[in-house]
Enzyme design. Structure first.
Site, PDB file in Angstrom:
ATOM      1  N   THR A  85       0.824  -1.348  -0.065  1.00 23.28           N
ATOM      2  CA  THR A  85       0.004   0.105  -0.018  1.00 23.28           C
ATOM      3  C   THR A  85       0.906   1.213  -0.077  1.00 23.28           C
ATOM      4  OG1 THR A  85      -1.752   1.011   1.390  1.00 23.28           O
ATOM      5  CG2 THR A  85      -0.082   0.177   2.445  1.00 23.28           C
ATOM      6  N   HIS A  86       0.380   2.432  -0.485  1.00 21.57           N
ATOM      7  CA  HIS A  86       1.166   3.504  -0.303  1.00 21.57           C
ATOM      8  C   HIS A  86       1.204   4.255   0.821  1.00 21.57           C
ATOM      9  CE1 HIS A  86       1.623   4.181  -4.850  1.00 21.57           C
ATOM     10  NE2 HIS A  86       0.542   3.568  -4.860  1.00 21.57           N
ATOM     11  N   LEU A  87       2.150   4.776   1.416  1.00 21.97           N
ATOM     12  CA  LEU A  87       2.123   5.607   2.633  1.00 21.97           C
ATOM     13  C   LEU A  87       1.631   6.832   2.458  1.00 21.97           C
ATOM     14  CD1 LEU A  87       6.048   4.764   3.553  1.00 21.97           C
ATOM     15  CD2 LEU A  87       4.174   3.769   4.646  1.00 21.97           C
ATOM     16  N   PHE A  88       1.053   7.269   3.352  1.00 18.81           N
ATOM     17  CA  PHE A  88       0.108   8.719   3.153  1.00 18.81           C
ATOM     18  C   PHE A  88       0.261   9.427   4.603  1.00 18.81           C
ATOM     19  CE2 PHE A  88      -2.623   5.056   4.555  1.00 18.81           C
ATOM     20  CZ  PHE A  88      -3.219   5.764   5.777  1.00 18.81           C
TER      21      PHE A  88
END
Length: 174
Positions: A98-101
């Site tokens: 998943t992408h970091l945010f």
């Protein structure tokens, strides 16, 4: 070397062959993909059905039991264990990253990724419906049903019927 050649043949040709139940050619395409995957996977049981367009990366540490299969256009990752008598519908997907945010000052696309998956285990006698998404490491227990378009975010007990987004227990089969 044999494994590498089988991977090249699978991704270069075999995954594009007709689906297994296609008239006349289907049974040959099914058998061809099966023979290749017996040489790619760590273990591949009897009468395994690898459908067209299935993607499984390098196939390392993949174990698939007797009378199970990978659905049309599914995507599984290395280190996946599939038990016996597991049905998988089309377009099933295992999400491993998943992408970091965390930072609002940096665009999300520039923050990098986080690995979610260590291992996905499907026990025996499981039905995975169409378009199911499995997020991170999960253990799908014996006798469970994952309804179409279910997004599985946590583990459930044996003989569960799971559906929705996020996946919720609909009822127990016992």
């Amino acid at each position: 070397m044999k494994r590498t050649i089988c991977l090249i043949i699978y991704y270069g040709l075999a995954r594009f062959l007709p689906k297994s139940n296609y008239p006349y050619l289907g049974k040959y395409a099914k058998y061809f993909r099966y023979i290749l995957c017996k040489n790619i996977f760590e273990y591949c049981g009897e009468n395994v059905n690898i459908q067209r367009m299935a993607f499984f990366g390098s196939g390392k540490k993949i174990r698939i039991g007797d009378f199970s299969g990978l659905g049309i256009n599914c995507r599984i990752h290395d280190n996946t264990i599939i038990g016996e008598n597991v049905l998988m519908g089309p377009n099933c997907y295992m999400m491993a990253n998943t992408h970091l945010f965390d930072s609002i000052n940096i665009p999300m696309r520039n923050q990098g990724r986080k690995k979610l998956q260590d291992q996905v285990i499907f026990e025996d006698d499981i039905w995975i419906g169409r378009d199911v998404m499995i997020i991170g490491s999960k253990k799908i227990k014996t006798g469970s049903i994952l309804g179409a378009r279910c997004v599985l975010t946590k583990n459930f007990p044996e003989y569960s019927i799971i559906g929705g987004n996020p996946g919720k227990l609909i009822r127990n089969r016992k």
